[in-house]
Design a protein around this motif. Structure first.
Motif, PDB file in Angstrom:
ATOM      1  N   MET A  83     -42.356 -80.605 -51.009  1.00  0.00           N
ATOM      2  CA  MET A  83     -43.184 -80.708 -49.835  1.00  0.00           C
ATOM      3  C   MET A  83     -42.448 -81.516 -48.767  1.00  0.00           C
ATOM      4  SD  MET A  83     -46.887 -82.520 -49.452  1.00  0.00           S
ATOM      5  CE  MET A  83     -47.960 -81.187 -49.884  1.00  0.00           C
ATOM      6  N   GLU A  84     -42.360 -80.956 -47.594  1.00  0.00           N
ATOM      7  CA  GLU A  84     -41.659 -81.602 -46.487  1.00  0.00           C
ATOM      8  C   GLU A  84     -42.587 -82.587 -45.791  1.00  0.00           C
ATOM      9  OE1 GLU A  84     -39.522 -80.227 -42.428  1.00  0.00           O
ATOM     10  OE2 GLU A  84     -39.312 -78.915 -44.168  1.00  0.00           O
ATOM     11  N   LYS A  85     -42.063 -83.771 -45.540  1.00  0.00           N
ATOM     12  CA  LYS A  85     -42.853 -84.812 -44.898  1.00  0.00           C
ATOM     13  C   LYS A  85     -42.849 -84.609 -43.389  1.00  0.00           C
ATOM     14  CE  LYS A  85     -43.526 -89.729 -45.268  1.00  0.00           C
ATOM     15  NZ  LYS A  85     -43.033 -90.973 -45.817  1.00  0.00           N
ATOM     16  N   LYS A  86     -43.995 -84.729 -42.770  1.00  0.00           N
ATOM     17  CA  LYS A  86     -44.131 -84.585 -41.321  1.00  0.00           C
ATOM     18  C   LYS A  86     -44.114 -85.968 -40.681  1.00  0.00           C
ATOM     19  CE  LYS A  86     -45.355 -80.128 -41.162  1.00  0.00           C
ATOM     20  NZ  LYS A  86     -45.043 -79.094 -40.295  1.00  0.00           N
ATOM     21  N   PHE A  87     -43.393 -86.084 -39.584  1.00  0.00           N
ATOM     22  CA  PHE A  87     -43.331 -87.336 -38.838  1.00  0.00           C
ATOM     23  C   PHE A  87     -44.023 -87.154 -37.502  1.00  0.00           C
ATOM     24  CE2 PHE A  87     -39.615 -87.514 -41.605  1.00  0.00           C
ATOM     25  CZ  PHE A  87     -39.770 -88.769 -42.162  1.00  0.00           C
TER      26      PHE A  87
END
Length: 146
Positions: free
Chosen positions: A1-5
Motif C-alpha cells: 500500500m502506497e502512503k499518501k502525503f
C-alpha cells in the motif's frame, strides 16, 4: 500500500534558500568536473597569490578553522595539487605550494566558476547583475551584525 502525503507549503525554505541550494549544487557539479570540492578553489586561489603560506595562514585567509584546512590540504596533496616544504631546517612548520598540476587545476577552477556564473546570470543584463550584487552586499552586511 502506497502512503499518501499531504502537499503543504513548506514555510522554512523560502526562494532565497532554494536559490542557494540550487547554486551550490550547480557549483559542486562544475567543480567535480575538475576534481575539486566546494571549498578547495578558495584555498588554491590563496596559495596561487601567496605561495608558501602555513596551514594557519591559509585558514585565516579562507575564513575557516585550521582542522578544516588540514583535511583539505591532505586531500589536495594526495592528488598532487599542492606540496608541503619545510620552511626552515629543524622546524616542523611547512609552507604550502601549488604544484605545476595545481596551477593548472586552479585555472580550471576559475573556468568552472565562470561557467557557474554564466549559468546563474543567464538572461540578466549587466545592470541587473550589478544591482543583484548590491543587494547581496547589503544582506551580507546585515548578517555580519550582532
Amino acid at each position: 500500500m502506497e502512503k499518501k502525503f499531504k502537499e503543504k507549503k513548506i514555510q522554512i525554505r523560502n526562494p532565497f534558500d532554494e536559490v542557494i541550494h540550487l547554486y551550490m549544487n550547480r557549483k559542486r557539479a562544475n567543480l567535480e568536473k575538475v576534481g575539486l570540492y566546494i571549498g578547495q578553489p578558495v584555498a588554491l586561489e590563496v596559495l596561487y597569490q601567496n605561495p608558501g603560506l602555513t596551514q594557519i595562514e591559509i585558514a585565516s585567509l579562507c575564513g575557516v578553522k585550521a582542522p578544516t584546512v588540514h583535511v583539505m590540504l591532505e586531500r589536495l596533496a594526495k592528488k598532487g595539487i599542492i606540496e608541503k616544504r619545510t620552511l626552515e631546517k629543524g622546524l616542523k612548520t611547512n609552507g604550502i605550494y601549488l604544484t605545476e598540476q595545481g596551477e593548472k587545476i586552479y585555472h580550471l577552477a576559475i573556468q568552472a566558476q565562470k561557467q557557474t556564473d554564466e549559468e546563474k546570470f543567464k538572461g540578466f543584463t549587466e545592470e541587473e547583475r550589478q544591482e543583484f550584487y548590491q543587494y547581496l552586499n547589503r544582506i551580507k552586511e546585515n548578517l555580519k551584525r550582532d
